[in-house]
Write a protein that holds these residues in place. Sequence first.
Motif, PDB file in Angstrom:
ATOM      1  N   TYR A   1       0.835  -1.207   0.000  1.00 27.15           N
ATOM      2  CA  TYR A   1       0.000   0.000   0.000  1.00 27.15           C
ATOM      3  C   TYR A   1       0.869   1.256   0.000  1.00 27.15           C
ATOM      4  CZ  TYR A   1      -3.094   3.614   1.921  1.00 27.15           C
ATOM      5  OH  TYR A   1      -3.786   4.772   2.140  1.00 27.15           O
TER       6      TYR A   1
ATOM      7  N   ARG B   1       1.255   4.331  -2.892  1.00 25.76           N
ATOM      8  CA  ARG B   1       0.927   5.719  -2.576  1.00 25.76           C
ATOM      9  C   ARG B   1       2.139   6.658  -2.697  1.00 25.76           C
ATOM     10  NH1 ARG B   1      -4.635   6.677  -1.132  1.00 25.76           N
ATOM     11  NH2 ARG B   1      -3.912   8.254   0.352  1.00 25.76           N
TER      12      ARG B   1
ATOM     13  N   LEU C   1      -1.128  -5.615  -3.984  1.00 29.19           N
ATOM     14  CA  LEU C   1      -2.170  -5.061  -3.123  1.00 29.19           C
ATOM     15  C   LEU C   1      -3.543  -5.544  -3.561  1.00 29.19           C
ATOM     16  CD1 LEU C   1      -2.993  -3.130  -0.836  1.00 29.19           C
ATOM     17  CD2 LEU C   1      -3.033  -1.280  -2.540  1.00 29.19           C
TER      18      LEU C   1
END
Length: 292
Positions: free
Chosen positions: A85, A89, A213
């Motif tokens: 994750y 990001r 993910l």
Amino acid sequence: MIMFIIAAVVMFSGVTGSLNVTESLEADTADMLAHPNSVPEFTEEETEILGQILDVEAEGDVMATGELNPNHYQAQRAAKVVQHYLNTRNGSPFRLFRLSRVHSGNLEDLVDSGRKYQLEITVKESISNTTEKLSASVLFPREERQGSAQVQASCDELLKVNITAQEEAFYQQYKNSQNLVSAQYLPDSHGRIDDDMRPFWHLSIVASSFVMLKESNENTLYNMAQVANVTQLATENDQLKFDGHILLHDMVSQEIIHWKLQFTWSPPEGVKVLQMEQLPHCHHCEKPQNSN
């Protein structure tokens, strides 16, 4: 037994490799799929976790709720999803996140939505070698909901490391180049990568984190194994654009899974995955072997 592949560990092994500059890369598919991958040694903790997974699944045990052993596979599995994750990001050619340690964990069974993990972990930014302790939550939806894990986590301290100059220089170098870059087998069969190919290796890891993910659940534990090839594509916008063929290792099933990705990157926009496609299982491919 196939050894457990940790992409970040591979990245830190002494590396060299090859950089091929060409207008495009048309690799021989059969040879590419059969190319052996380099596998680092297990750490003591990783060996223990693998043994736990095999023992529990052989017994058909049910994962318990409540407080978790931070070194046990339940907490480690969820924490690895947090790593993926954070890479989706905040990852870039010069910023890459890996799980360093799980301090504590708790698992709650939510009847209406799924199973929620609350974690205290330390994350390491691999390139600057800085760490941060943070809280995170991972919600795995119930199978009938067929959704991806929902993650909440932030790493404010790790983002303070200024990489603007490095990113801008890399971006300008390949944005303005008349030749498109391509390379294959990162790392090579001896676990080596050329220094000038490391940013492309990092970009591929970040792109693969989108797949890991999306595909992760309570029955998987994914890591990047190898970039079979990565090729820069021509683009008319402000993004660097790439095609990639990546190999993922699922520690639980011990499968090497091939994915084809198309992704872009620029300093202001970050990594964006435009297409992802799982390739058919390759029955004739060589499985990773211990190179040590």
